[in-house]
Design a protein around this motif. Sequence first.
Motif, PDB file in Angstrom:
ATOM      1  N   ARG A   1       9.948 -54.594 -14.744  1.00 14.68           N
ATOM      2  CA  ARG A   1       9.269 -55.706 -15.422  1.00 14.68           C
ATOM      3  C   ARG A   1       9.156 -56.910 -14.481  1.00 14.68           C
ATOM      4  NH1 ARG A   1      11.914 -57.865 -20.875  1.00 14.68           N
ATOM      5  NH2 ARG A   1      13.631 -58.201 -19.429  1.00 14.68           N
ATOM      6  N   GLY A   2      10.212 -57.156 -13.711  1.00 14.90           N
ATOM      7  CA  GLY A   2      10.200 -58.283 -12.782  1.00 14.90           C
ATOM      8  C   GLY A   2       9.142 -58.155 -11.704  1.00 14.90           C
ATOM      9  N   ARG A   3       8.719 -56.922 -11.404  1.00 16.35           N
ATOM     10  CA  ARG A   3       7.680 -56.703 -10.382  1.00 16.35           C
ATOM     11  C   ARG A   3       6.305 -56.528 -11.010  1.00 16.35           C
ATOM     12  NH1 ARG A   3      11.408 -52.809  -7.921  1.00 16.35           N
ATOM     13  NH2 ARG A   3       9.965 -51.162  -8.552  1.00 16.35           N
ATOM     14  N   GLY A   4       6.210 -56.792 -12.310  1.00 17.20           N
ATOM     15  CA  GLY A   4       4.918 -56.698 -12.973  1.00 17.20           C
ATOM     16  C   GLY A   4       4.586 -55.333 -13.530  1.00 17.20           C
ATOM     17  N   VAL A   5       5.569 -54.415 -13.595  1.00 21.92           N
ATOM     18  CA  VAL A   5       5.339 -53.071 -14.140  1.00 21.92           C
ATOM     19  C   VAL A   5       5.417 -53.122 -15.669  1.00 21.92           C
ATOM     20  CG1 VAL A   5       6.218 -50.699 -14.246  1.00 21.92           C
ATOM     21  CG2 VAL A   5       6.285 -51.972 -12.084  1.00 21.92           C
ATOM     22  N   SER A   6       4.487 -52.457 -16.327  1.00 27.29           N
ATOM     23  CA  SER A   6       4.521 -52.336 -17.789  1.00 27.29           C
ATOM     24  C   SER A   6       5.414 -51.163 -18.161  1.00 27.29           C
ATOM     25  CB  SER A   6       3.113 -52.104 -18.344  1.00 27.29           C
ATOM     26  OG  SER A   6       2.276 -53.195 -18.010  1.00 27.29           O
ATOM     27  N   VAL A   7       6.337 -51.376 -19.068  1.00 29.38           N
ATOM     28  CA  VAL A   7       7.306 -50.338 -19.439  1.00 29.38           C
ATOM     29  C   VAL A   7       7.197 -50.043 -20.931  1.00 29.38           C
ATOM     30  CG1 VAL A   7       9.743 -49.693 -19.523  1.00 29.38           C
ATOM     31  CG2 VAL A   7       8.889 -51.107 -17.626  1.00 29.38           C
ATOM     32  N   LEU A  20      16.618 -54.616 -24.701  1.00 30.07           N
ATOM     33  CA  LEU A  20      15.667 -54.482 -23.594  1.00 30.07           C
ATOM     34  C   LEU A  20      14.243 -54.935 -23.908  1.00 30.07           C
ATOM     35  CD1 LEU A  20      16.726 -50.933 -22.315  1.00 30.07           C
ATOM     36  CD2 LEU A  20      17.156 -53.108 -21.182  1.00 30.07           C
ATOM     37  N   ALA A  21      13.828 -54.780 -25.160  1.00 35.50           N
ATOM     38  CA  ALA A  21      12.398 -54.916 -25.456  1.00 35.50           C
ATOM     39  C   ALA A  21      11.960 -56.368 -25.647  1.00 35.50           C
ATOM     40  CB  ALA A  21      12.046 -54.108 -26.701  1.00 35.50           C
ATOM     41  N   ASP A  22      10.721 -56.634 -25.255  1.00 35.58           N
ATOM     42  CA  ASP A  22      10.075 -57.920 -25.561  1.00 35.58           C
ATOM     43  C   ASP A  22       9.422 -57.864 -26.935  1.00 35.58           C
ATOM     44  OD1 ASP A  22      10.493 -59.325 -22.997  1.00 35.58           O
ATOM     45  OD2 ASP A  22       9.291 -57.664 -22.219  1.00 35.58           O
ATOM     46  N   ARG A  23       8.951 -56.693 -27.304  1.00 40.05           N
ATOM     47  CA  ARG A  23       8.420 -56.471 -28.644  1.00 40.05           C
ATOM     48  C   ARG A  23       8.582 -55.001 -28.985  1.00 40.05           C
ATOM     49  NH1 ARG A  23       2.925 -54.639 -28.474  1.00 40.05           N
ATOM     50  NH2 ARG A  23       2.049 -54.731 -26.380  1.00 40.05           N
ATOM     51  N   VAL A  24       8.542 -54.700 -30.278  1.00 39.32           N
ATOM     52  CA  VAL A  24       8.817 -53.348 -30.753  1.00 39.32           C
ATOM     53  C   VAL A  24       7.691 -52.881 -31.662  1.00 39.32           C
ATOM     54  CG1 VAL A  24      10.346 -51.937 -32.180  1.00 39.32           C
ATOM     55  CG2 VAL A  24      11.318 -53.617 -30.613  1.00 39.32           C
ATOM     56  N   THR A  25       7.253 -51.657 -31.443  1.00 36.37           N
ATOM     57  CA  THR A  25       6.349 -50.978 -32.370  1.00 36.37           C
ATOM     58  C   THR A  25       7.123 -49.832 -32.993  1.00 36.37           C
ATOM     59  OG1 THR A  25       4.346 -51.558 -31.146  1.00 36.37           O
ATOM     60  CG2 THR A  25       4.231 -49.635 -32.596  1.00 36.37           C
ATOM     61  N   VAL A  26       7.162 -49.791 -34.309  1.00 38.97           N
ATOM     62  CA  VAL A  26       7.922 -48.761 -35.021  1.00 38.97           C
ATOM     63  C   VAL A  26       6.966 -47.716 -35.588  1.00 38.97           C
ATOM     64  CG1 VAL A  26       9.531 -48.312 -36.905  1.00 38.97           C
ATOM     65  CG2 VAL A  26       9.699 -50.452 -35.612  1.00 38.97           C
ATOM     66  N   PHE A  27       7.249 -46.444 -35.286  1.00 32.80           N
ATOM     67  CA  PHE A  27       6.463 -45.339 -35.832  1.00 32.80           C
ATOM     68  C   PHE A  27       7.229 -44.684 -36.978  1.00 32.80           C
ATOM     69  CE2 PHE A  27       3.481 -43.886 -32.165  1.00 32.80           C
ATOM     70  CZ  PHE A  27       2.955 -45.162 -32.115  1.00 32.80           C
ATOM     71  N   ARG A  28       6.492 -44.267 -38.003  1.00 37.06           N
ATOM     72  CA  ARG A  28       7.058 -43.484 -39.087  1.00 37.06           C
ATOM     73  C   ARG A  28       6.047 -42.421 -39.491  1.00 37.06           C
ATOM     74  NH1 ARG A  28       7.871 -47.154 -42.678  1.00 37.06           N
ATOM     75  NH2 ARG A  28       6.159 -46.694 -44.112  1.00 37.06           N
ATOM     76  N   ASP A  29       6.448 -41.153 -39.400  1.00 35.42           N
ATOM     77  CA  ASP A  29       5.566 -40.032 -39.750  1.00 35.42           C
ATOM     78  C   ASP A  29       4.244 -40.091 -39.005  1.00 35.42           C
ATOM     79  OD1 ASP A  29       7.473 -39.051 -41.515  1.00 35.42           O
ATOM     80  OD2 ASP A  29       6.670 -40.215 -43.194  1.00 35.42           O
ATOM     81  N   GLY A  30       4.329 -40.431 -37.700  1.00 33.50           N
ATOM     82  CA  GLY A  30       3.147 -40.405 -36.849  1.00 33.50           C
ATOM     83  C   GLY A  30       2.231 -41.602 -36.967  1.00 33.50           C
ATOM     84  N   GLU A  31       2.598 -42.597 -37.771  1.00 35.93           N
ATOM     85  CA  GLU A  31       1.756 -43.779 -37.948  1.00 35.93           C
ATOM     86  C   GLU A  31       2.531 -45.045 -37.576  1.00 35.93           C
ATOM     87  OE1 GLU A  31       0.344 -43.838 -41.939  1.00 35.93           O
ATOM     88  OE2 GLU A  31      -0.907 -42.052 -41.719  1.00 35.93           O
TER      89      GLU A  31
END
Length: 315
Positions: A1-7, A20-31
């Motif tokens: 992240r410090g070198r500009g890499v998207s993780v 670790l995360a700056d933001r979180v996307t949560v999946f449930r049953d594929g959505e």
Amino acid sequence: RGRGVSVIYISHRLGEVQELADRVTVFRDGENAGDLVGDEMNHDRMVQLMVGRDISQFYIRSPHDAGDVVLGVRDLQTAANPGCRLNFSVRAREIVGVAGLVGAGRTELFEVLFGVQSALSGTVMVDGKVVPLRSPRDAIDAGIALVPEDRKQQGIILEMTVRTNIGLAGLRQHKKKAGFLNATQEADDTSAMIERLRIKTPDAEQMVQYLSGGNQQKVVLGKWLSIAPRILLLDEPTRGIDVGAKQEIYGLMDELAKKGVSILFVSSEMEEILGMSDRTLVMHEGRITGELMRDELSEERVMQLATGNVAMGTR
């Protein structure tokens, strides 16, 4: 992240995600069940999105009265802790947790109760009758089943199909004359367990190694539930599986207890012990240092007993 890499970081270890995360996307049953940023990224909120309900409803435990004593253990000595004698019982419709630190002797106790290891002395009784546990076959014949801590090494055969794995426990019970496999019964049991446990698999012929950890654990459970055990030993039943699968297993434990199954489970997760136990046995260095009823349970009391403070317990 410090070198500009998207993780993009995928994990069901929510502490790591929160750290670790700056933001979180949560999946449930594929959505996509929701996105969280900043202070929203806390454990309870992530779990709520993952299971689709409030965290207070995560541990499924409905009230029901315990029945007669089904499993009785008297003065049991294990080879791992020969200087300790264990005494306890488990009733029908009861979920009893076994807490303790690593090395407390919990897994060794379960191995003796399932006939994997021999006891040095003491007795195990089912319905008041002494049961000799010389092998797992003796335990199975007595109505005892074990879901082990390491499912990949001891619970399933990864290179075999879902159908074959679920059928393993019932081979002797369902065999035809001359010892032939009852393929019809095996197929019926497998279909019933896939539906009942909601095992996510393309079909019954899928190799178990290609299933998720949670679905592999359901296969282990299905193998034993297909022969209707009276006593179910669960050693770390939700280790290494996602939050949604955990809640399904909690629901299954509650359902089985309602139907009269006696459940004894080991867990290193304090929330799991507090959330699912009717009663908790706490072990330290091979001995039971305390027994706590549900209304006595607290993290502090369990940890005091797990570190050897017997003054905090009732045993």
